[in-house]
Design a protein around this motif. Structure first.
Motif, PDB file in Angstrom:
ATOM      1  N   THR A   1       0.826  -1.203   0.000  1.00  0.00           N
ATOM      2  CA  THR A   1       0.000   0.000   0.000  1.00  0.00           C
ATOM      3  C   THR A   1       0.864   1.259   0.000  1.00  0.00           C
ATOM      4  N   THR A   2       1.926   1.237   0.784  1.00  0.00           N
ATOM      5  CA  THR A   2       2.827   2.393   0.835  1.00  0.00           C
ATOM      6  C   THR A   2       3.489   2.626  -0.516  1.00  0.00           C
ATOM      7  N   MET A   3       3.911   1.550  -1.160  1.00  0.00           N
ATOM      8  CA  MET A   3       4.559   1.716  -2.468  1.00  0.00           C
ATOM      9  C   MET A   3       3.592   2.262  -3.511  1.00  0.00           C
ATOM     10  N   VAL A   4       2.372   1.739  -3.543  1.00  0.00           N
ATOM     11  CA  VAL A   4       1.388   2.208  -4.525  1.00  0.00           C
ATOM     12  C   VAL A   4       1.030   3.666  -4.257  1.00  0.00           C
ATOM     13  N   GLY A   5       0.768   3.995  -3.004  1.00  0.00           N
ATOM     14  CA  GLY A   5       0.424   5.378  -2.664  1.00  0.00           C
ATOM     15  C   GLY A   5       1.573   6.336  -2.918  1.00  0.00           C
ATOM     16  N   GLY A   6       2.789   5.915  -2.576  1.00  0.00           N
ATOM     17  CA  GLY A   6       3.961   6.767  -2.810  1.00  0.00           C
ATOM     18  C   GLY A   6       4.194   7.003  -4.300  1.00  0.00           C
ATOM     19  N   THR A   7       4.003   5.972  -5.107  1.00  0.00           N
ATOM     20  CA  THR A   7       4.175   6.130  -6.553  1.00  0.00           C
ATOM     21  C   THR A   7       3.138   7.097  -7.108  1.00  0.00           C
ATOM     22  N   ALA A   8       1.897   6.950  -6.667  1.00  0.00           N
ATOM     23  CA  ALA A   8       0.848   7.863  -7.140  1.00  0.00           C
ATOM     24  C   ALA A   8       1.153   9.296  -6.715  1.00  0.00           C
ATOM     25  N   ALA A   9       1.599   9.489  -5.476  1.00  0.00           N
ATOM     26  CA  ALA A   9       1.901  10.840  -4.993  1.00  0.00           C
ATOM     27  C   ALA A   9       3.055  11.461  -5.777  1.00  0.00           C
ATOM     28  N   VAL A  10       4.101  10.670  -6.012  1.00  0.00           N
ATOM     29  CA  VAL A  10       5.245  11.197  -6.776  1.00  0.00           C
ATOM     30  C   VAL A  10       4.822  11.534  -8.196  1.00  0.00           C
ATOM     31  N   LEU A  11       4.014  10.688  -8.825  1.00  0.00           N
ATOM     32  CA  LEU A  11       3.552  10.946 -10.187  1.00  0.00           C
ATOM     33  C   LEU A  11       2.742  12.231 -10.262  1.00  0.00           C
ATOM     34  N   MET A  12       1.835  12.425  -9.305  1.00  0.00           N
ATOM     35  CA  MET A  12       1.029  13.652  -9.325  1.00  0.00           C
ATOM     36  C   MET A  12       1.893  14.879  -9.054  1.00  0.00           C
ATOM     37  N   TYR A  13       2.855  14.780  -8.180  1.00  0.00           N
ATOM     38  CA  TYR A  13       3.713  15.925  -7.873  1.00  0.00           C
ATOM     39  C   TYR A  13       4.616  16.273  -9.049  1.00  0.00           C
ATOM     40  N   VAL A  14       5.209  15.271  -9.682  1.00  0.00           N
ATOM     41  CA  VAL A  14       6.145  15.515 -10.772  1.00  0.00           C
ATOM     42  C   VAL A  14       5.429  16.059 -11.991  1.00  0.00           C
ATOM     43  N   SER A  15       4.273  15.513 -12.317  1.00  0.00           N
ATOM     44  CA  SER A  15       3.584  15.960 -13.528  1.00  0.00           C
ATOM     45  C   SER A  15       2.895  17.304 -13.321  1.00  0.00           C
ATOM     46  N   GLN A  16       2.555  17.651 -12.111  1.00  0.00           N
ATOM     47  CA  GLN A  16       1.888  18.902 -11.748  1.00  0.00           C
ATOM     48  C   GLN A  16       0.503  19.058 -12.375  1.00  0.00           C
ATOM     49  N   TYR A  17       0.089  18.133 -13.199  1.00  0.00           N
ATOM     50  CA  TYR A  17      -1.262  18.225 -13.762  1.00  0.00           C
ATOM     51  C   TYR A  17      -1.933  16.859 -13.874  1.00  0.00           C
ATOM     52  N   ALA A  18      -1.431  15.875 -13.154  1.00  0.00           N
ATOM     53  CA  ALA A  18      -2.051  14.548 -13.176  1.00  0.00           C
ATOM     54  C   ALA A  18      -3.406  14.596 -12.470  1.00  0.00           C
ATOM     55  N   ASP A  19      -4.370  13.961 -13.057  1.00  0.00           N
ATOM     56  CA  ASP A  19      -5.719  13.938 -12.508  1.00  0.00           C
ATOM     57  C   ASP A  19      -5.765  12.926 -11.359  1.00  0.00           C
ATOM     58  N   PRO A  20      -6.122  13.343 -10.149  1.00  0.00           N
ATOM     59  CA  PRO A  20      -6.156  12.413  -9.019  1.00  0.00           C
ATOM     60  C   PRO A  20      -7.108  11.237  -9.249  1.00  0.00           C
ATOM     61  N   LEU A  21      -8.229  11.467  -9.934  1.00  0.00           N
ATOM     62  CA  LEU A  21      -9.171  10.384 -10.190  1.00  0.00           C
ATOM     63  C   LEU A  21      -8.549   9.327 -11.103  1.00  0.00           C
ATOM     64  N   THR A  22      -7.869   9.783 -12.134  1.00  0.00           N
ATOM     65  CA  THR A  22      -7.210   8.846 -13.050  1.00  0.00           C
ATOM     66  C   THR A  22      -6.127   8.057 -12.314  1.00  0.00           C
ATOM     67  N   CYS A  23      -5.329   8.751 -11.519  1.00  0.00           N
ATOM     68  CA  CYS A  23      -4.284   8.056 -10.749  1.00  0.00           C
ATOM     69  C   CYS A  23      -4.908   7.052  -9.784  1.00  0.00           C
ATOM     70  N   GLY A  24      -6.022   7.422  -9.157  1.00  0.00           N
ATOM     71  CA  GLY A  24      -6.692   6.504  -8.250  1.00  0.00           C
ATOM     72  C   GLY A  24      -7.179   5.259  -8.970  1.00  0.00           C
ATOM     73  N   LEU A  25      -7.711   5.426 -10.158  1.00  0.00           N
ATOM     74  CA  LEU A  25      -8.169   4.271 -10.925  1.00  0.00           C
ATOM     75  C   LEU A  25      -7.003   3.396 -11.365  1.00  0.00           C
ATOM     76  N   VAL A  26      -5.934   4.024 -11.860  1.00  0.00           N
ATOM     77  CA  VAL A  26      -4.792   3.264 -12.370  1.00  0.00           C
ATOM     78  C   VAL A  26      -4.092   2.518 -11.231  1.00  0.00           C
ATOM     79  N   PHE A  27      -3.865   3.202 -10.114  1.00  0.00           N
ATOM     80  CA  PHE A  27      -3.131   2.568  -9.015  1.00  0.00           C
ATOM     81  C   PHE A  27      -4.033   1.748  -8.095  1.00  0.00           C
ATOM     82  N   GLY A  28      -5.327   2.017  -8.112  1.00  0.00           N
ATOM     83  CA  GLY A  28      -6.244   1.266  -7.266  1.00  0.00           C
ATOM     84  C   GLY A  28      -6.751  -0.005  -7.907  1.00  0.00           C
TER      85      GLY A  28
END
Length: 155
Positions: free
Chosen positions: A75-102
């Motif tokens: 869970t930590t790895m999946v959540g950390g990857t999603a957080a890093v992806l959203m931070y780095v891209s600065q425009y990643a959609d949280p809903l899309t990331c939630g679907l992809v990583f969830g």
């Protein structure tokens, strides 16, 4: 004192000197510790002593704790990857990331539930001698309310 040692050494014969030398060498190489190799009894009145590390627990509890640690790590790895992806891209959609990583997590949970239901019931064998009464009723317990009213139903 030194003169007495010299005088007594001078008064020894060659055989006495050899015997004294052998005694001194034997004393120098005498073991300073002893190991008792007698087997320890398998049971006794002494209670077991907990060893350093994880506390003693049943095999089921050990399996459950390892499973929880693995789940927390995943869970930590999946959540950390999603957080890093959203931070780095600065425009990643949280809903899309939630679907992809969830999605993998939901898939694993669904598979685990399916495997739990697929387990066959264990075979139960009873062997008795003499008259036996078996009560095979199932009790359903339900606790509700603020003051915890418990209702037992036999089914």
């Amino acid at each position: 004192m030194h003169s007495e040692t010299t005088r007594s050494a001078a008064a020894m014969t060659d055989d006495q000197a050899a015997a004294e030398a052998a005694r001194i060498i034997a004393d120098a190489y005498r073991p300073t510790a002893y190991r008792d190799d007698t087997p320890v009894p398998a049971h006794g009145s002494t209670p077991p002593v907990a060893q350093p590390g994880r506390p003693p627990m049943s095999q089921g509890a050990t399996d459950a704790s390892v499973l929880m640690l693995a789940g927390a790590t995943a869970t930590t790895m999946v959540g950390g990857t999603a957080a890093v992806l959203m931070y780095v891209s600065q425009y990643a959609d949280p809903l899309t990331c939630g679907l992809v990583f969830g999605a993998p997590t939901a898939l694993v949970l669904a598979l685990a539930r399916l495997l739990n239901r697929a387990k066959p019931d264990p075979d139960v064998h009873h062997h008795y001698e003499g008259p036996v009464y078996q009560d095979q009723r199932t009790t359903h317990t339900r606790t509700t309310g603020m003051w915890a009213k418990t209702t037992n139903r036999h089914g």
